[in-house]
Design a protein around this motif. Structure first.
Motif, PDB file in Angstrom:
ATOM      1  N   GLY A  86      -5.968  34.236  -3.104  1.00  0.00           N
ATOM      2  CA  GLY A  86      -6.162  34.094  -4.254  1.00  0.00           C
ATOM      3  C   GLY A  86      -7.386  33.093  -4.409  1.00  0.00           C
ATOM      4  N   VAL A  87      -7.887  32.578  -3.586  1.00  0.00           N
ATOM      5  CA  VAL A  87      -9.046  31.685  -3.682  1.00  0.00           C
ATOM      6  C   VAL A  87     -10.136  32.414  -2.901  1.00  0.00           C
ATOM      7  CG1 VAL A  87     -10.021  29.440  -3.329  1.00  0.00           C
ATOM      8  CG2 VAL A  87      -7.789  29.809  -4.163  1.00  0.00           C
ATOM      9  N   THR A  88     -11.164  32.639  -3.346  1.00  0.00           N
ATOM     10  CA  THR A  88     -12.536  33.073  -2.584  1.00  0.00           C
ATOM     11  C   THR A  88     -13.266  32.181  -2.127  1.00  0.00           C
ATOM     12  OG1 THR A  88     -13.838  33.179  -4.678  1.00  0.00           O
ATOM     13  CG2 THR A  88     -12.825  35.146  -4.281  1.00  0.00           C
ATOM     14  N   SER A  89     -13.374  31.143  -2.250  1.00  0.00           N
ATOM     15  CA  SER A  89     -13.978  29.980  -1.782  1.00  0.00           C
ATOM     16  C   SER A  89     -13.351  29.416  -0.354  1.00  0.00           C
ATOM     17  CB  SER A  89     -14.304  28.854  -2.470  1.00  0.00           C
ATOM     18  OG  SER A  89     -14.959  27.658  -1.830  1.00  0.00           O
ATOM     19  N   ARG A  90     -13.813  29.149   0.586  1.00  0.00           N
ATOM     20  CA  ARG A  90     -13.519  28.645   1.795  1.00  0.00           C
ATOM     21  C   ARG A  90     -13.877  27.225   2.076  1.00  0.00           C
ATOM     22  NH1 ARG A  90      -9.875  31.495   0.872  1.00  0.00           N
ATOM     23  NH2 ARG A  90      -9.398  33.470   1.877  1.00  0.00           N
ATOM     24  N   SER A  91     -14.682  26.487   1.064  1.00  0.00           N
ATOM     25  CA  SER A  91     -15.406  25.150   1.380  1.00  0.00           C
ATOM     26  C   SER A  91     -14.054  24.257   1.604  1.00  0.00           C
ATOM     27  CB  SER A  91     -16.232  24.766   0.239  1.00  0.00           C
ATOM     28  OG  SER A  91     -15.309  24.640  -0.886  1.00  0.00           O
ATOM     29  N   ARG A  92     -14.401  23.066   2.096  1.00  0.00           N
ATOM     30  CA  ARG A  92     -13.335  22.023   2.278  1.00  0.00           C
ATOM     31  C   ARG A  92     -13.075  21.609   1.133  1.00  0.00           C
ATOM     32  NH1 ARG A  92     -11.590  19.181   6.701  1.00  0.00           N
ATOM     33  NH2 ARG A  92     -11.284  16.925   6.175  1.00  0.00           N
ATOM     34  N   GLU A  93     -14.092  21.392   0.317  1.00  0.00           N
ATOM     35  CA  GLU A  93     -13.571  20.688  -1.058  1.00  0.00           C
ATOM     36  C   GLU A  93     -12.838  21.497  -2.012  1.00  0.00           C
ATOM     37  OE1 GLU A  93     -17.005  21.417  -0.147  1.00  0.00           O
ATOM     38  OE2 GLU A  93     -16.982  19.476   0.685  1.00  0.00           O
ATOM     39  N   VAL A  94     -12.701  22.792  -1.708  1.00  0.00           N
ATOM     40  CA  VAL A  94     -11.821  23.823  -2.364  1.00  0.00           C
ATOM     41  C   VAL A  94     -10.372  23.728  -1.763  1.00  0.00           C
ATOM     42  CG1 VAL A  94     -11.162  26.063  -3.589  1.00  0.00           C
ATOM     43  CG2 VAL A  94     -13.589  25.121  -3.700  1.00  0.00           C
ATOM     44  N   ILE A  95     -10.186  23.878  -0.582  1.00  0.00           N
ATOM     45  CA  ILE A  95      -9.074  24.156   0.087  1.00  0.00           C
ATOM     46  C   ILE A  95      -8.383  23.020   0.327  1.00  0.00           C
ATOM     47  CG2 ILE A  95      -8.290  24.956   2.600  1.00  0.00           C
ATOM     48  CD1 ILE A  95      -9.338  27.267   0.632  1.00  0.00           C
ATOM     49  N   LEU A  96      -8.973  21.974   0.720  1.00  0.00           N
ATOM     50  CA  LEU A  96      -8.274  20.678   1.058  1.00  0.00           C
ATOM     51  C   LEU A  96      -7.284  20.128  -0.071  1.00  0.00           C
ATOM     52  CD1 LEU A  96      -7.707  18.478   3.205  1.00  0.00           C
ATOM     53  CD2 LEU A  96      -9.650  17.007   2.344  1.00  0.00           C
ATOM     54  N   PRO A  97      -7.802  19.954  -1.264  1.00  0.00           N
ATOM     55  CA  PRO A  97      -6.883  19.861  -2.440  1.00  0.00           C
ATOM     56  C   PRO A  97      -5.457  20.633  -2.567  1.00  0.00           C
ATOM     57  CG  PRO A  97      -9.073  19.601  -3.126  1.00  0.00           C
ATOM     58  CD  PRO A  97      -9.304  20.055  -1.842  1.00  0.00           C
ATOM     59  N   LEU A  98      -5.899  21.937  -2.472  1.00  0.00           N
ATOM     60  CA  LEU A  98      -5.094  23.002  -2.655  1.00  0.00           C
ATOM     61  C   LEU A  98      -3.917  22.881  -1.405  1.00  0.00           C
ATOM     62  CD1 LEU A  98      -7.009  26.203  -3.602  1.00  0.00           C
ATOM     63  CD2 LEU A  98      -5.374  24.724  -5.027  1.00  0.00           C
ATOM     64  N   TYR A  99      -4.618  22.559  -0.317  1.00  0.00           N
ATOM     65  CA  TYR A  99      -3.410  22.315   0.941  1.00  0.00           C
ATOM     66  C   TYR A  99      -2.734  20.985   0.640  1.00  0.00           C
ATOM     67  CZ  TYR A  99      -1.849  21.500   5.709  1.00  0.00           C
ATOM     68  OH  TYR A  99      -1.107  21.364   6.690  1.00  0.00           O
ATOM     69  N   SER A 100      -3.384  20.148   0.191  1.00  0.00           N
ATOM     70  CA  SER A 100      -2.826  18.740   0.088  1.00  0.00           C
ATOM     71  C   SER A 100      -1.566  18.980  -1.006  1.00  0.00           C
ATOM     72  CB  SER A 100      -3.723  17.669  -0.343  1.00  0.00           C
ATOM     73  OG  SER A 100      -4.536  17.554   0.592  1.00  0.00           O
ATOM     74  N   THR A 101      -1.607  19.737  -1.951  1.00  0.00           N
ATOM     75  CA  THR A 101      -0.889  19.548  -3.182  1.00  0.00           C
ATOM     76  C   THR A 101       0.350  20.916  -3.326  1.00  0.00           C
ATOM     77  OG1 THR A 101      -2.232  20.826  -4.764  1.00  0.00           O
ATOM     78  CG2 THR A 101      -2.430  18.548  -4.870  1.00  0.00           C
ATOM     79  N   LEU A 102      -0.003  21.949  -2.573  1.00  0.00           N
ATOM     80  CA  LEU A 102       0.575  23.158  -2.414  1.00  0.00           C
ATOM     81  C   LEU A 102       1.421  23.378  -1.109  1.00  0.00           C
ATOM     82  CD1 LEU A 102      -1.596  25.488  -4.489  1.00  0.00           C
ATOM     83  CD2 LEU A 102       0.527  24.010  -5.516  1.00  0.00           C
ATOM     84  N   VAL A 103       0.774  23.010   0.087  1.00  0.00           N
ATOM     85  CA  VAL A 103       1.343  23.142   1.297  1.00  0.00           C
ATOM     86  C   VAL A 103       1.935  22.111   1.978  1.00  0.00           C
ATOM     87  CG1 VAL A 103       0.735  24.088   3.820  1.00  0.00           C
ATOM     88  CG2 VAL A 103      -0.349  25.091   1.674  1.00  0.00           C
ATOM     89  N   ARG A 104       1.218  21.040   2.092  1.00  0.00           N
ATOM     90  CA  ARG A 104       2.028  19.743   2.773  1.00  0.00           C
ATOM     91  C   ARG A 104       3.442  19.346   2.075  1.00  0.00           C
ATOM     92  NH1 ARG A 104      -2.082  15.037   3.340  1.00  0.00           N
ATOM     93  NH2 ARG A 104      -0.111  14.153   3.803  1.00  0.00           N
ATOM     94  N   PRO A 105       3.675  19.479   0.749  1.00  0.00           N
ATOM     95  CA  PRO A 105       4.974  19.044   0.392  1.00  0.00           C
ATOM     96  C   PRO A 105       6.059  19.843   1.099  1.00  0.00           C
ATOM     97  CG  PRO A 105       3.556  19.150  -1.690  1.00  0.00           C
ATOM     98  CD  PRO A 105       2.599  19.633  -0.265  1.00  0.00           C
ATOM     99  N   HIS A 106       5.838  21.042   1.497  1.00  0.00           N
ATOM    100  CA  HIS A 106       6.888  21.831   2.319  1.00  0.00           C
ATOM    101  C   HIS A 106       7.015  21.338   3.596  1.00  0.00           C
ATOM    102  CE1 HIS A 106       7.599  24.953  -0.954  1.00  0.00           C
ATOM    103  NE2 HIS A 106       6.079  25.147  -1.033  1.00  0.00           N
ATOM    104  N   LEU A 107       6.023  21.089   4.126  1.00  0.00           N
ATOM    105  CA  LEU A 107       6.031  20.274   5.420  1.00  0.00           C
ATOM    106  C   LEU A 107       6.560  18.799   5.573  1.00  0.00           C
ATOM    107  CD1 LEU A 107       2.708  21.581   7.011  1.00  0.00           C
ATOM    108  CD2 LEU A 107       4.973  22.565   7.178  1.00  0.00           C
ATOM    109  N   GLU A 108       6.425  18.261   4.366  1.00  0.00           N
ATOM    110  CA  GLU A 108       6.754  16.720   4.732  1.00  0.00           C
ATOM    111  C   GLU A 108       7.915  16.397   3.558  1.00  0.00           C
ATOM    112  OE1 GLU A 108       3.405  14.842   2.783  1.00  0.00           O
ATOM    113  OE2 GLU A 108       2.132  15.079   4.966  1.00  0.00           O
ATOM    114  N   TYR A 109       8.589  17.327   3.143  1.00  0.00           N
ATOM    115  CA  TYR A 109       9.969  17.070   2.323  1.00  0.00           C
ATOM    116  C   TYR A 109      11.021  16.652   3.265  1.00  0.00           C
ATOM    117  CZ  TYR A 109      14.199  17.548  -0.579  1.00  0.00           C
ATOM    118  OH  TYR A 109      15.305  17.378  -1.237  1.00  0.00           O
ATOM    119  N   CYS A 110      11.337  15.367   2.981  1.00  0.00           N
ATOM    120  CA  CYS A 110      12.602  14.685   3.522  1.00  0.00           C
ATOM    121  C   CYS A 110      12.328  14.529   5.142  1.00  0.00           C
ATOM    122  CB  CYS A 110      13.783  15.299   3.290  1.00  0.00           C
ATOM    123  SG  CYS A 110      14.667  14.652   1.821  1.00  0.00           S
TER     124      CYS A 110
END
Length: 133
Positions: A86-110
């Motif tokens: 869904g996101v065309t940009s691969r820049s760190r400034e775009v991907i890092l916040p998305l990863y932090s808010t959408l992916v990491r919670p699944h890896l860190e829950y409890c």
């Protein structure tokens, strides 16, 4: 129900949880005695289950968390795939916040409860992190 129970007994609307520390044989025996007492109180027997989900964390009968790690990595990979499609940009400034808010919670829950214990479980999480680059 709570009389003569040695361990902590938590009662909820349609659920009862028996809690205790099982780091010694005495702790294990105390929980088993309490389970035996509770089973005699009810008309229905206490069911055994190979795995149980509690507060969103999957635990098997041997307290192994590998299945929980696999499910968390699977969910994180799914979300990461959605981001990549869904996101065309691969820049760190775009991907890092998305990863932090959408992916990491699944890896860190409890994670304090079920943190990866085996190398294969840790490798699953590292694969998700590598895939995000």
């Amino acid at each position: 129900m709570g009389s003569r129970i040695e361990c902590t007994l938590n009662k909820f609307a349609d659920d009862t949880k028996l809690c205790g520390v099982v780091d010694t044989l005495e702790g294990r025996d105390a929980i088993q005695r309490d389970l035996d007492r509770l089973e005699r109180l009810g008309d229905e027997g206490i069911e055994s289950s190979p795995e149980e989900k509690d507060l969103g964390v999957l635990i098997d009968e041997k307290l192994n968390m590998s299945r929980q790690c696999a499910l968390a990595a699977q969910k994180a990979n799914h979300v990461l795939g959605c981001i990549k499609r869904g996101v065309t940009s691969r820049s760190r400034e775009v991907i890092l916040p998305l990863y932090s808010t959408l992916v990491r919670p699944h890896l860190e829950y409890c994670i304090q409860l079920w943190g990866p214990q085996y190398k294969t479980d840790i490798d699953l999480f590292e694969q998700v992190q590598r895939r995000s680059r």
